[in-house]
Design a protein around this motif. Structure first.
Motif, mmCIF file in Angstrom:
data_model
loop_
_atom_site.group_PDB
_atom_site.id
_atom_site.type_symbol
_atom_site.label_atom_id
_atom_site.label_comp_id
_atom_site.label_asym_id
_atom_site.label_seq_id
_atom_site.Cartn_x
_atom_site.Cartn_y
_atom_site.Cartn_z
ATOM 1 N N GLN A 67 -4.859 50.026 2.898
ATOM 2 C CA GLN A 67 -6.150 50.446 3.437
ATOM 3 C C GLN A 67 -7.243 50.337 2.379
ATOM 4 O OE1 GLN A 67 -6.059 54.153 5.511
ATOM 5 N NE2 GLN A 67 -4.111 53.702 6.488
ATOM 6 N N GLU A 68 -8.465 50.221 2.868
ATOM 7 C CA GLU A 68 -9.632 50.138 1.994
ATOM 8 C C GLU A 68 -9.982 51.525 1.447
ATOM 9 O OE1 GLU A 68 -11.314 47.320 1.156
ATOM 10 O OE2 GLU A 68 -9.732 46.247 2.235
ATOM 11 N N PHE A 69 -10.797 51.540 0.411
ATOM 12 C CA PHE A 69 -11.231 52.785 -0.207
ATOM 13 C C PHE A 69 -11.968 53.678 0.786
ATOM 14 C CE2 PHE A 69 -14.817 55.154 -1.871
ATOM 15 C CZ PHE A 69 -14.195 55.989 -2.758
ATOM 16 N N SER A 70 -11.644 54.958 0.743
ATOM 17 C CA SER A 70 -12.442 55.988 1.403
ATOM 18 C C SER A 70 -12.249 57.278 0.609
ATOM 19 C CB SER A 70 -12.035 56.191 2.864
ATOM 20 O OG SER A 70 -10.854 56.939 2.967
ATOM 21 N N VAL A 71 -13.253 58.106 0.598
ATOM 22 C CA VAL A 71 -13.174 59.371 -0.151
ATOM 23 C C VAL A 71 -12.055 60.237 0.420
ATOM 24 C CG1 VAL A 71 -14.421 61.481 -0.757
ATOM 25 C CG2 VAL A 71 -15.592 59.277 -0.830
ATOM 26 N N ASP A 72 -11.929 60.269 1.754
ATOM 27 C CA ASP A 72 -10.861 61.065 2.371
ATOM 28 C C ASP A 72 -9.485 60.589 1.936
ATOM 29 O OD1 ASP A 72 -12.660 62.660 3.722
ATOM 30 O OD2 ASP A 72 -12.630 61.411 5.530
ATOM 31 N N LEU A 73 -9.303 59.288 1.862
ATOM 32 C CA LEU A 73 -8.012 58.740 1.461
ATOM 33 C C LEU A 73 -7.713 59.047 -0.002
ATOM 34 C CD1 LEU A 73 -5.585 57.209 2.405
ATOM 35 C CD2 LEU A 73 -6.781 55.084 1.949
ATOM 36 N N VAL A 74 -8.709 58.968 -0.852
ATOM 37 C CA VAL A 74 -8.522 59.307 -2.261
ATOM 38 C C VAL A 74 -8.145 60.782 -2.407
ATOM 39 C CG1 VAL A 74 -9.742 59.587 -4.465
ATOM 40 C CG2 VAL A 74 -9.942 57.456 -3.175
ATOM 41 N N ASN A 75 -8.818 61.648 -1.676
ATOM 42 C CA ASN A 75 -8.480 63.079 -1.731
ATOM 43 C C ASN A 75 -7.071 63.340 -1.214
ATOM 44 O OD1 ASN A 75 -10.913 63.852 -2.879
ATOM 45 N ND2 ASN A 75 -11.902 64.099 -0.886
ATOM 46 N N LEU A 76 -6.686 62.645 -0.148
ATOM 47 C CA LEU A 76 -5.332 62.777 0.388
ATOM 48 C C LEU A 76 -4.302 62.344 -0.651
ATOM 49 C CD1 LEU A 76 -3.487 63.312 2.891
ATOM 50 C CD2 LEU A 76 -3.757 60.869 3.402
ATOM 51 N N LEU A 77 -4.541 61.226 -1.303
ATOM 52 C CA LEU A 77 -3.605 60.747 -2.326
ATOM 53 C C LEU A 77 -3.543 61.686 -3.528
ATOM 54 C CD1 LEU A 77 -4.237 56.923 -2.149
ATOM 55 C CD2 LEU A 77 -2.086 58.090 -1.690
ATOM 56 N N ARG A 78 -4.659 62.279 -3.898
ATOM 57 C CA ARG A 78 -4.634 63.266 -4.991
ATOM 58 C C ARG A 78 -3.762 64.460 -4.626
ATOM 59 N NH1 ARG A 78 -10.990 63.293 -6.518
ATOM 60 N NH2 ARG A 78 -10.971 61.412 -7.789
ATOM 61 N N ASP A 79 -3.926 64.955 -3.406
ATOM 62 C CA ASP A 79 -3.084 66.068 -2.948
ATOM 63 C C ASP A 79 -1.615 65.671 -2.958
ATOM 64 O OD1 ASP A 79 -5.334 67.599 -2.564
ATOM 65 O OD2 ASP A 79 -5.409 67.296 -0.389
ATOM 66 N N TYR A 80 -1.357 64.438 -2.520
ATOM 67 C CA TYR A 80 0.029 63.960 -2.468
ATOM 68 C C TYR A 80 0.634 63.866 -3.869
ATOM 69 C CZ TYR A 80 4.045 60.982 -1.826
ATOM 70 O OH TYR A 80 5.318 60.478 -1.850
ATOM 71 N N VAL A 81 -0.108 63.321 -4.818
ATOM 72 C CA VAL A 81 0.391 63.193 -6.193
ATOM 73 C C VAL A 81 0.732 64.573 -6.758
ATOM 74 C CG1 VAL A 81 -0.302 62.612 -8.563
ATOM 75 C CG2 VAL A 81 -0.699 60.985 -6.714
ATOM 76 N N ALA A 82 -0.092 65.554 -6.485
ATOM 77 C CA ALA A 82 0.163 66.915 -6.975
ATOM 78 C C ALA A 82 1.378 67.538 -6.293
ATOM 79 C CB ALA A 82 -1.062 67.785 -6.749
ATOM 80 N N TRP A 83 1.645 67.142 -5.056
ATOM 81 C CA TRP A 83 2.728 67.736 -4.266
ATOM 82 C C TRP A 83 4.069 67.029 -4.437
ATOM 83 C CZ3 TRP A 83 5.523 65.356 -0.355
ATOM 84 C CH2 TRP A 83 6.348 66.194 0.405
ATOM 85 N N GLU A 84 4.073 65.713 -4.585
ATOM 86 C CA GLU A 84 5.299 64.911 -4.542
ATOM 87 C C GLU A 84 6.286 65.294 -5.643
ATOM 88 O OE1 GLU A 84 8.278 62.957 -3.699
ATOM 89 O OE2 GLU A 84 6.634 62.443 -2.365
ATOM 90 N N PRO A 85 7.525 65.676 -5.259
ATOM 91 C CA PRO A 85 8.522 66.069 -6.251
ATOM 92 C C PRO A 85 9.241 64.882 -6.914
ATOM 93 C CG PRO A 85 9.383 66.436 -4.045
ATOM 94 C CD PRO A 85 7.956 65.974 -3.892
ATOM 95 N N ARG A 86 9.299 63.725 -6.258
ATOM 96 C CA ARG A 86 10.037 62.574 -6.810
ATOM 97 C C ARG A 86 9.121 61.737 -7.714
ATOM 98 N NH1 ARG A 86 14.906 60.940 -3.732
ATOM 99 N NH2 ARG A 86 15.230 62.587 -2.204
ATOM 100 N N PRO A 87 9.539 61.557 -8.952
ATOM 101 C CA PRO A 87 8.695 60.820 -9.906
ATOM 102 C C PRO A 87 8.378 59.385 -9.461
ATOM 103 C CG PRO A 87 10.449 61.971 -11.062
ATOM 104 C CD PRO A 87 10.725 62.114 -9.599
#
Length: 114
Positions: A67-87
């Motif tokens: 997908q193309e850049f969007s602020v919502d998508l960047v925020n979603l990915l930031r939340d995911y990186v903070a949450w994801e337990p698997r390196p």
């Protein structure tokens, strides 16, 4: 606009217009259906990003990576990186996030990832 009385048209012309009208309506219906399917797939990818199964999270990441850049998508990915337990999934998300941040508009809309 050219006004034509329907009674003066030949049967072949009426048939051609009927077929054309049906084709246009079918194309519009298929376009609407396609738009709904794409919207559903995007929503599913966002939901599966936090799924309990790692394979679904990986599939969601791959979908989001296209997908193309969007602020919502960047925020979603930031939340995911903070949450994801698997390196490995966390590092894949970071790569996608960094690529999106690099393609962000120049107005400082996004700061670097965590």
């Amino acid at each position: 606009m050219i006004a034509v009385k329907i009674g003066t048209m030949s049967d072949e012309t009426r048939h051609a217009l009927r077929i054309t009208g049906i084709a246009v309506a079918a194309a519009a219906a298929l376009g609407a259906l396609g738009a709904l399917l794409v919207r559903d797939q995007i929503g599913r990818a966002h939901r599966n990003l936090f799924h309990s199964l790692a394979i679904k999270r990986m599939a969601a990441l791959e979908n989001l990576s296209r997908q193309e850049f969007s602020v919502d998508l960047v925020n979603l990915l930031r939340d995911y990186v903070a949450w994801e337990p698997r390196p490995i999934l966390q590092s894949r998300a970071r790569v996608i996030l960094e690529r999106m941040e690099a393609s962000a508009p120049e107005e400082g809309a996004v700061s670097s990832c965590p």
